[in-house]
Design an enzyme around this catalytic site. Structure first.
Site, mmCIF file in Angstrom:
data_model
loop_
_atom_site.group_PDB
_atom_site.id
_atom_site.type_symbol
_atom_site.label_atom_id
_atom_site.label_comp_id
_atom_site.label_asym_id
_atom_site.label_seq_id
_atom_site.Cartn_x
_atom_site.Cartn_y
_atom_site.Cartn_z
ATOM 1 C CG HIS A 125 -1.754 1.185 1.402
ATOM 2 N ND1 HIS A 125 -3.016 1.295 0.856
ATOM 3 C CD2 HIS A 125 -1.521 2.356 2.060
ATOM 4 C CE1 HIS A 125 -3.521 2.480 1.176
ATOM 5 N NE2 HIS A 125 -2.637 3.142 1.907
ATOM 6 C CD GLU A 126 1.910 3.628 3.720
ATOM 7 O OE1 GLU A 126 2.339 4.757 3.386
ATOM 8 O OE2 GLU A 126 0.775 3.449 4.185
ATOM 9 C CG HIS A 129 0.226 6.309 -0.247
ATOM 10 N ND1 HIS A 129 -0.933 6.749 -0.857
ATOM 11 C CD2 HIS A 129 -0.172 5.682 0.895
ATOM 12 C CE1 HIS A 129 -1.975 6.426 -0.126
ATOM 13 N NE2 HIS A 129 -1.541 5.766 0.953
ATOM 14 C CG HIS A 135 -6.151 6.182 0.833
ATOM 15 N ND1 HIS A 135 -6.124 7.129 1.823
ATOM 16 C CD2 HIS A 135 -5.130 5.333 1.114
ATOM 17 C CE1 HIS A 135 -5.144 6.860 2.667
ATOM 18 N NE2 HIS A 135 -4.512 5.783 2.246
#
Length: 171
Positions: A125-126, A129, A135
């Site tokens: 997930h990170e 980013h 998101h």
């Protein structure tokens, strides 16, 4: 079946001259349950590379790098303090900052039980980013904003793939 796109962008992206990114993992904080951080980051970066023009190369901790992964507690001087277990798990900065911070007080594991957080899933997930994705509204996507204890989200979903390809083109 048509699947609606729910991805979003942070607002910045890596310039095409920087698609060959270097990364390092800080060892300053020893955290139980993260013995495999090096392989977790490597595998997660490779999954994102399958659907983007990026390549990733690890460098030594004392080298300059585009991406930096590390564990921190509380106020670690980036304006985003951690709040202890079961709160904010991690945060990463948009391109081209490249910082990816993980809360050292979480109960991390790469094989999580019901009271542990899956480090693999959070790293995946990170990295999204770090590459410029925000998101997603799709609860199945890696880029969805929440994950529960014991839950795993290690495989990029169509929404994640469509997002990274919309931002950078396909590999």
């Amino acid at each position: 079946m048509y699947e609606a796109s729910n991805y979003a962008f942070i607002g910045t992206k890596w310039p095409s001259s920087e698609y060959q990114l270097t990364y390092k993992i800080l060892s300053q904080t020893l955290v139980s349950g993260v013995e495999n951080m090096r392989s977790i980051v490597y595998e997660a970066l490779n999954k994102w590379a399958q659907y983007s023009p990026f390549t990733f190369q690890e460098v030594t901790e004392d080298s300059e790098s585009n991406l930096v992964f590390g564990f921190f507690q509380g106020d670690h001087r980036d304006g985003n303090p951690f709040d202890g277990p079961r709160g904010i798990l991690a945060h990463s900065f948009q391109p081209t900052n490249g910082q990816s911070h993980y809360d050292a007080t979480e109960n991390w594991s790469d094989d999580p039980g019901q009271d542990q957080m899956d480090l693999d899933s959070v790293v995946h997930h990170e990295i999204g980013h770090l590459l410029g994705l925000n998101h997603s509204d799709n609860p199945n996507a890696v880029m969805y904003s929440g994950i529960g204890a014991g839950q795993r989200k290690r495989d990029l979903q169509n929404d994640d793939i469509q997002g990274i390809e919309a931002l950078y083109g396909s590999n």
